[in-house]
Enzyme design. Structure first.
Site, PDB file in Angstrom:
ATOM      1  N   PRO A 135      58.231  44.267  35.091  1.00 11.55           N
ATOM      2  CA  PRO A 135      56.898  44.484  35.667  1.00 11.55           C
ATOM      3  C   PRO A 135      56.920  44.431  37.191  1.00 11.55           C
ATOM      4  O   PRO A 135      57.681  43.668  37.784  1.00 11.55           O
ATOM      5  CB  PRO A 135      56.064  43.336  35.076  1.00 11.55           C
ATOM      6  CG  PRO A 135      57.054  42.313  34.636  1.00 11.55           C
ATOM      7  CD  PRO A 135      58.316  43.030  34.307  1.00 11.55           C
ATOM      8  N   HIS A 136      56.073  45.250  37.803  1.00  9.89           N
ATOM      9  CA  HIS A 136      55.983  45.278  39.260  1.00  9.89           C
ATOM     10  C   HIS A 136      54.695  45.984  39.663  1.00  9.89           C
ATOM     11  O   HIS A 136      54.201  46.843  38.940  1.00  9.89           O
ATOM     12  CB  HIS A 136      57.181  46.019  39.866  1.00  9.89           C
ATOM     13  CG  HIS A 136      57.357  47.407  39.326  1.00  9.89           C
ATOM     14  ND1 HIS A 136      58.063  47.671  38.174  1.00  9.89           N
ATOM     15  CD2 HIS A 136      56.914  48.616  39.762  1.00  9.89           C
ATOM     16  CE1 HIS A 136      58.055  48.961  37.924  1.00  9.89           C
ATOM     17  NE2 HIS A 136      57.349  49.561  38.873  1.00  9.89           N
ATOM     18  N   PRO A 137      54.139  45.633  40.811  1.00  7.74           N
ATOM     19  CA  PRO A 137      52.955  46.337  41.318  1.00  7.74           C
ATOM     20  C   PRO A 137      53.368  47.634  41.988  1.00  7.74           C
ATOM     21  O   PRO A 137      54.532  47.848  42.320  1.00  7.74           O
ATOM     22  CB  PRO A 137      52.374  45.345  42.330  1.00  7.74           C
ATOM     23  CG  PRO A 137      53.569  44.608  42.831  1.00  7.74           C
ATOM     24  CD  PRO A 137      54.524  44.508  41.670  1.00  7.74           C
TER      25      PRO A 137
END
Length: 224
Positions: A135-137
């Site tokens: 996950p990452h923005p």
């Protein structure tokens, strides 16, 4: 130096909605002229220092040469930390529990980070297969002092809508103050996750020192 709400959103790496909510909650030193909010750089720097996080108010720089943008995966993992026994029954609850544990993310920014990674998951799952997710923005997080990779081990695997349909039990959060670091860390991590012995090692839920030692070993043997 006057700073607009849009500029502040970019400097911090948080949404306009979050900035507006913080203004309503009285968390910012802010001036209002009609419907326009402005901020003074000196007041924001004092606010950041009081809350113990980095705030870079310099204009965005030109992209650095590739060798300057690189950061060691092991160093980013050390900065991000390793977290065990994460509880949750679905993607939102797992992401919330993980972000709550990541020490390098200031408390006031955890809610916004959760919103950003959830939007990313809704657009396309970051489940990369074999029980792993990254996950990452989509935007850089200006409040971070350095790039980090936080490793989280779940108590119970969850359905993550991964391409291989396997439930996910290990998450690697890639969080960077500038986008130039992201691709290098993602590439290094992806290389590790293609190594079968490394993935088998991850199933043992190692501590941080063990994980970093294993990454170092791969770097020496394969040159990542």
């Amino acid at each position: 130096m006057d700073i607009s709400i849009a500029q502040l959103s970019k400097y911090l790496g948080v949404s306009l909605t979050t900035i507006e909510r913080w203004i309503r909650q009285g968390k910012f030193p802010v001036a209002q002229k009609g419907s326009t909010y402005t901020f003074q750089a000196r007041d924001l720097k004092k606010w950041a220092a009081k809350n113990n996080f980095t705030l870079n108010l310099e204009p965005p720089r030109d992209p650095a040469p590739q060798n300057e943008a690189e950061v060691e995966l092991s160093a980013a993992m050390d900065a991000g930390g390793v977290y065990h026994d994460i509880e949750g029954t679905d993607v939102p609850s797992v992401l919330e529990a993980c972000i709550d544990r990541i020490e390098a993310v200031p408390a006031d920014f955890k809610g916004d980070l959760l919103e950003q990674v959830l939007k990313r998951e809704q657009a396309l799952s970051t489940g990369v297969g074999n029980g792993m997710a990254v996950p990452h923005p989509r935007t850089p997080l200006g409040y971070l002092a350095e790039p980090l990779v936080a490793t989280c081990f779940l108590n119970v695997p969850v359905d993550y809508k991964a391409l291989d349909q396997k439930p996910v039990s290990i998450l690697f959060f890639i969080l960077c103050p500038e986008l130039k670091f992201h691709l290098h860390l993602l590439s290094s991590l992806s290389f590790c996750l293609r190594d079968r012995p490394f993935c088998e090692f991850l199933r043992t839920c190692p501590d941080k020192s063990g994980l970093i030692e294993q990454v170092h070993s791969l770097k020496l043997s394969e040159g990542i």
